[in-house]
Design a protein around this motif. Structure first.
Motif, PDB file in Angstrom:
ATOM      1  N   GLN A 104       0.822  -1.206   0.000  1.00  0.00           N
ATOM      2  CA  GLN A 104       0.000   0.000   0.000  1.00  0.00           C
ATOM      3  C   GLN A 104       0.859   1.260   0.000  1.00  0.00           C
ATOM      4  O   GLN A 104       0.527   2.258  -0.660  1.00  0.00           O
ATOM      5  N   GLY A 117       0.574   4.033  -2.985  1.00  0.00           N
ATOM      6  CA  GLY A 117       0.295   5.440  -2.754  1.00  0.00           C
ATOM      7  C   GLY A 117       1.427   6.344  -3.215  1.00  0.00           C
ATOM      8  O   GLY A 117       1.189   7.425  -3.777  1.00  0.00           O
ATOM      9  N   THR A 150       1.183   9.147  -6.346  1.00  0.00           N
ATOM     10  CA  THR A 150       1.500  10.563  -6.130  1.00  0.00           C
ATOM     11  C   THR A 150       2.630  11.023  -7.042  1.00  0.00           C
ATOM     12  O   THR A 150       2.600  12.146  -7.563  1.00  0.00           O
ATOM     13  N   VAL A 172      -4.455  11.347  -8.013  1.00  0.00           N
ATOM     14  CA  VAL A 172      -4.118  10.675  -6.766  1.00  0.00           C
ATOM     15  C   VAL A 172      -5.373  10.086  -6.120  1.00  0.00           C
ATOM     16  O   VAL A 172      -5.365   8.960  -5.609  1.00  0.00           O
ATOM     17  N   ILE A 190      -6.047   6.182  -5.165  1.00  0.00           N
ATOM     18  CA  ILE A 190      -6.286   5.795  -3.776  1.00  0.00           C
ATOM     19  C   ILE A 190      -7.543   4.936  -3.676  1.00  0.00           C
ATOM     20  O   ILE A 190      -7.576   3.948  -2.926  1.00  0.00           O
ATOM     21  N   THR A 211      -4.894   1.381   5.178  1.00  0.00           N
ATOM     22  CA  THR A 211      -5.140   2.794   4.918  1.00  0.00           C
ATOM     23  C   THR A 211      -3.954   3.646   5.363  1.00  0.00           C
ATOM     24  O   THR A 211      -3.600   4.634   4.703  1.00  0.00           O
ATOM     25  N   ILE A 271      -1.394   3.615   2.666  1.00  0.00           N
ATOM     26  CA  ILE A 271      -1.720   4.560   1.594  1.00  0.00           C
ATOM     27  C   ILE A 271      -1.348   5.978   2.005  1.00  0.00           C
ATOM     28  O   ILE A 271      -0.746   6.739   1.222  1.00  0.00           O
ATOM     29  N   VAL A 321       1.308   8.436   0.038  1.00  0.00           N
ATOM     30  CA  VAL A 321       0.894   9.726  -0.515  1.00  0.00           C
ATOM     31  C   VAL A 321       1.656  10.866   0.152  1.00  0.00           C
ATOM     32  O   VAL A 321       2.075  11.833  -0.510  1.00  0.00           O
ATOM     33  N   GLY A 332     -11.495   8.240  -1.157  1.00  0.00           N
ATOM     34  CA  GLY A 332     -10.139   8.573  -1.586  1.00  0.00           C
ATOM     35  C   GLY A 332      -9.883  10.070  -1.605  1.00  0.00           C
ATOM     36  O   GLY A 332      -8.796  10.547  -1.242  1.00  0.00           O
ATOM     37  N   TYR A 375      -6.962  12.175   0.550  1.00  0.00           N
ATOM     38  CA  TYR A 375      -5.961  13.032  -0.105  1.00  0.00           C
ATOM     39  C   TYR A 375      -6.054  14.470   0.394  1.00  0.00           C
ATOM     40  O   TYR A 375      -5.029  15.127   0.597  1.00  0.00           O
TER      41      TYR A 375
END
Length: 476
Positions: A188, A192, A196, A215, A219, A254, A257, A261, A377, A381
């Motif tokens: 993950q 991510g 990005t 992005v 996600i 999560t 991710i 990011v 998502g 972000y």
């Protein structure tokens, strides 16, 4: 005259009973393992194991479901020792095709059309057969899903194309990491980060593409594998340990991710690339057809990537399209993102039950694919992008993301709770309101119910058989 001796090497009657009990428990555990690994709730898995064991003639047993272990025990009498079997659930891969086949197997076993031996052979065939679709088609389907989510978020055609390419690249990266048995958390993080960095590269070009939407769509592709439905269902149905384990797994995925990011945003700052302001998309009735079409495409593509039966793709797309329309309508009336998601998920749960019955697929397949366009998502972000400039707004965005996830799961499950009694009462009302039939019965189900009532009456009050042309007396 003495009875004939048992043949040499043949098992004693007690040994035969033990072998049959062991075989039944093994079948129940294997079915439970496949259901649990496909995202089914602990209550559904426990009920399926009990139903299979009961249909095979086993009595005096217990079935317990944990997140990584299934247990069954059987004790014929208090004086005898209990037989206990365990099965570990370690490898998890969602395959809705196998889930559908096992659902049909359970129904056939409960109906008595197959026995335990035939069920075991069918289960061996299901578990040993590979996926019906090539792996490259799954990657393409995930790219189509990313493009559909881009349409839901209000992106133009260039955003949709870049989002689809990014989703396919992220899937290819995660597949390579999965072959090397790296944990899901690191997969993950890498997904991510790659999404990005792709957005950073797009922002460095003069192309009219919103990096935030790129992005966000990537996600959502990563969040599609995080099944909050099972966690919320376990918490609501009395399996707190399994619910806590699933929530922890979803939280770690999560968090991976978010870490990826965040690393990509930091790389953008070091390179001096401005990703621009966050444009969450224009949720208005003017874009409603595009958003509805995007939601249908995203849901059908995700179900295809999860190996759902081909016959279910069109119904799933239709259900998701209706849910997206409800979501946009509620959002335009200032219901808020969380409540709009809850209303859409509630309708999704209501519609999924009869649709799944009509197309002979588990309801989980329709619900899990239908909520894909609503996964938060964009909120995740937004929270990560605002973390360095506005901590309060970032916290609010992350709380909104959690609220959306809970609203989607609880709304869909509530819809299932409401749909089942509604369908049962609708059948009864249809039988009462239907006009007189000049030829044939009202429904096959009504004939079966009449036969059961007559059989029960004969057992309670045996009477001599009437003639062929006679009719039973009218009920008072």
């Amino acid at each position: 005259m003495s009875p004939d001796p048992e043949p040499v090497g043949s098992p004693a009657p007690g040994d035969r009973d033990i072998r049959e009990i062991t075989a039944i428990m093994s079948l129940s555990l294997r079915i439970g393992e496949l259901l649990l690994s496909s995202g089914a709730g602990a209550s559904d898995v426990s009920a399926a194991m009990r139903n299979v064991a009961w249909a095979c003639g086993l009595r005096g047993f217990t079935a317990d479901v944990m997140f990584t272990q299934l247990t069954m025990s059987q004790q014929s009498s208090p004086e005898e020792p209990a037989l206990v079997q365990f099965r570990q659930v370690r490898y998890r891969e969602v395959d809705y095709g196998d889930l559908t086949d096992v659902d049909h197997l359970i129904r056939a076993l409960l109906a008595g059309t197959i026995d335990r031996v035939e069920a075991t052979h069918l289960l061996n065939r299901i578990s040993s057969t590979g996926h019906p679709r090539p792996r490259w088609s799954v990657t393409v389907a995930l790219g189509v899903m990313g493009g559909g989510v881009g349409m839901v978020l209000g992106g133009n055609w260039l955003v949709v194309a870049v989002a689809a390419a990014a989703a396919m690249l992220v899937d290819a990266l995660q597949r390579q990491m999965g072959r090397r048995r790296l944990p899901t958390f690191y997969q993950q993080v890498a997904g991510g980060l790659l999404a990005t960095l792709i957005a950073v590269g797009v922002a460095a070009t003069p192309a009219d593409v919103s990096p935030s939407l790129v992005v966000s769509t990537s996600i959502v592709m990563l969040l599609a594998g995080v099944n909050f439905l099972g966690a919320v269902q376990d918490a609501l149905t009395g399996f707190p340990v399994t619910a806590g384990a699933r929530i922890l797994e979803a939280f770690l995925a999560t968090a991976g991710i978010a870490a990826g990011v965040s690393g990509g945003l930091k790389a953008a700052d070091l390179l001096g690339v401005d990703l621009g302001p966050l444009h969450p998309g224009a949720y208005s009735t003017t874009h409603l057809p595009v958003m509805v079409l995007g939601g249908a495409i995203a849901a059908a593509a995700y179900s295809f990537s999860a190996y759902a039966p081909s016959r279910s793709l069109v119904p799933i797309a239709a259900v998701a399209a209706v849910a997206v329309a409800v979501y946009v309508g509620a959002l335009n009336r200032d219901f808020g993102v969380a409540w709009s998601s809850a209303l859409a998920a509630l309708l999704l749960g209501l519609i999924s039950y009869p649709v799944a019955a009509r197309w002979r697929i588990p309801t989980l397949v329709v619900v899990a694919a239908g909520i894909t366009p609503f996964l938060p998502g964009l909120s995740i972000y937004r929270g990560l992008s605002l973390l360095a400039t506005d901590a309060s707004a970032a916290l609010l965005a992350m709380v909104t993301a959690a609220a959306i996830a809970i609203a989607l799961s609880s709304g869909a499950i509530l819809g299932e709770y409401v749909a089942q009694p509604i369908r049962r009462e609708a059948r009864r009302l249809e039988s009462k309101l239907a006009g007189p039939r000049l030829v044939g019965p009202h429904t096959v189900r009504g004939v079966r119910g009449l036969r059961r009532r007559r059989a029960t009456k004969r057992v309670a009050d045996p009477a001599p058989d009437r003639g062929r042309g006679s009719e039973p007396p009218p009920s008072p």
